[in-house]
Enzyme design. Structure first.
Site, PDB file in Angstrom:
ATOM      1  CG  ASP A   1      50.796  24.739  66.951  1.00 50.12           C
ATOM      2  OD1 ASP A   1      50.933  26.157  66.608  1.00 50.12           O
ATOM      3  OD2 ASP A   1      51.513  24.257  68.414  1.00 50.12           O
TER       4      ASP A   1
ATOM      5  CG  HIS B   1      48.384  33.011  59.973  1.00 51.17           C
ATOM      6  ND1 HIS B   1      48.673  32.366  60.789  1.00 51.17           N
ATOM      7  CD2 HIS B   1      48.958  33.889  60.378  1.00 51.17           C
ATOM      8  CE1 HIS B   1      48.895  32.705  62.015  1.00 51.17           C
ATOM      9  NE2 HIS B   1      49.069  33.259  61.666  1.00 51.17           N
TER      10      HIS B   1
ATOM     11  CG  LEU C   1      36.909  15.088  52.611  1.00 52.58           C
ATOM     12  CD1 LEU C   1      37.316  13.999  53.645  1.00 52.58           C
ATOM     13  CD2 LEU C   1      38.328  15.962  52.177  1.00 52.58           C
TER      14      LEU C   1
HETATM   15  C1  FPP Z   1      48.719  28.171  64.455  1.00 55.20           C
HETATM   16  O1  FPP Z   1      50.114  28.609  64.256  1.00 55.20           O
HETATM   17  C2  FPP Z   1      47.997  28.477  63.489  1.00 55.20           C
HETATM   18  C3  FPP Z   1      46.600  29.390  63.392  1.00 55.20           C
HETATM   19  C4  FPP Z   1      46.800  30.219  64.447  1.00 55.20           C
HETATM   20  C5  FPP Z   1      45.980  29.955  62.532  1.00 55.20           C
HETATM   21  C6  FPP Z   1      45.851  28.444  60.873  1.00 55.20           C
HETATM   22  C7  FPP Z   1      45.439  29.319  59.842  1.00 55.20           C
HETATM   23  C8  FPP Z   1      46.027  28.995  59.101  1.00 55.20           C
HETATM   24  C9  FPP Z   1      46.555  27.114  58.946  1.00 55.20           C
HETATM   25  C10 FPP Z   1      45.478  29.176  57.753  1.00 55.20           C
HETATM   26  C11 FPP Z   1      43.795  29.894  57.705  1.00 55.20           C
HETATM   27  C12 FPP Z   1      42.729  28.471  57.726  1.00 55.20           C
HETATM   28  C13 FPP Z   1      41.760  28.437  56.659  1.00 55.20           C
HETATM   29  C14 FPP Z   1      40.874  27.593  57.395  1.00 55.20           C
HETATM   30  C15 FPP Z   1      41.220  29.560  56.423  1.00 55.20           C
HETATM   31  P1  FPP Z   1      50.513  30.072  65.214  1.00 55.20           P
HETATM   32  O2  FPP Z   1      50.228  30.999  64.375  1.00 55.20           O
HETATM   33  O3  FPP Z   1      49.834  29.117  66.566  1.00 55.20           O
HETATM   34  O4  FPP Z   1      51.873  29.483  64.971  1.00 55.20           O
HETATM   35  P2  FPP Z   1      52.856  29.430  66.009  1.00 55.20           P
HETATM   36  O5  FPP Z   1      52.746  28.735  67.122  1.00 55.20           O
HETATM   37  O6  FPP Z   1      54.266  29.084  65.466  1.00 55.20           O
HETATM   38  O7  FPP Z   1      53.159  30.784  66.892  1.00 55.20           O
END
Ligand code: FPP
Length: 235
Positions: free
Chosen positions: A12, A29, A123
């Site tokens: 997150d 991201h 893993l």
């Molecule tokens: C949360 O941050 C993250 C996500 C909804 C997407 C997670 C994706 C990645 C870590 C990258 C891609 C992963 C893979 C497996 C390719 P948020 O957008 O909710 O952040 P915020 O809470 O600050 O808005």
């Protein structure tokens, strides 16, 4: 230091991390994705056997079209790159969630990656994509109900271990430690069945900044706790 057998992570804070730098959410991201590759290496080095990450929830489709499209693009390139990572770390990769909502080429990449990595056993890496715990339980119960209707089992045979076989995580031990980055203290529909006895660790560090030293801190904290399973202390 006792290393947990299975760590689950709610990734997150990518969006807020990017915003704080005056950059678009998609940049967060991209950095979050790069960090995931590094953490996989660290997890392997530390001797953790199972890693599960929450990358895209059933709710995440509600984000702006631009953000969802950016994430799909990222998944495409990540799923491809992940083969190298699987080979390097002898890591088996499994996608949990419902892949049917993704574009056919993404579904194909998922199949290829799972097939390519299926014999690795150092893993076990589960990536939750279009995942929601309630959705997982509903899908599992639907399959179980069908098996009852087909006479493959009876209602009285249904117990916890049988139901577990119908979840996306069938055969995988429950997480010992759950980490959520970026300050929120919620489960957000992640592994609600599997986290019943798991230790939780929340940190304010946003996902793109969560590195090996933060992981070690979480494991140290886990070590300092008495794990209890219904009142029985783990030796
Ligand atoms: C949360 O941050 C993250 C996500 C909804 C997407 C997670 C994706 C990645 C870590 C990258 C891609 C992963 C893979 C497996 C390719 P948020 O957008 O909710 O952040 P915020 O809470 O600050 O808005």
């Amino acid at each position: 230091m006792k290393v947990p057998n299975h760590i689950a992570i709610i990734l997150d804070g990518n969006g807020r991390w990017a915003k704080a730098k005056g950059m678009p959410r998609g940049y967060g991201h991209i950095k979050g994705c790069a960090n995931l590759e590094n953490i996989c290496d660290d997890i392997k080095d530390l001797g953790v056997k199972y890693l599960t990450v929450y990358a895209f929830s059933t709710e995440n489709w509600k984000r702006s079209r631009e953000e969802v499209e950016g994430l799909m693009k990222l998944f495409r390139s990540y799923l491809k790159k992940c083969m190298k990572s699987a080979e390097k770390n002898h890591m088996r990769v499994k996608i949990i969630g419902d892949p049917s909502a993704f574009a056919p080429d993404i579904q194909e990449k998922i199949r290829e990656l799972e097939e390519f990595s299926k014999d690795y056993d150092e893993l076990y890496f589960q990536i939750a994509l279009n995942y929601g715990s309630r959705d997982e339980i509903v899908r599992g119960v639907r399959k179980l109900a069908q098996d009852v209707a087909d006479g493959k089992c009876t209602p009285s045979e249904i117990d916890e271990s049988l139901l577990e076989n119908y979840l996306d995580t069938a055969g995988v031990p429950d997480p010992d430690l759950l980490i959520r980055t970026s300050g929120e203290q919620r489960l957000s529909n992640f592994l609600m069945w599997q986290l019943a006895y798991t230790e939780f660790y929340f940190t304010d560090v946003p996902w793109p900044d969560f590195h090996k030293e933060d992981l070690i801190k979480a494991i140290e904290k886990y070590n300092s706790r008495d794990r209890r399973f219904g009142g029985v202390k783990e030796e």
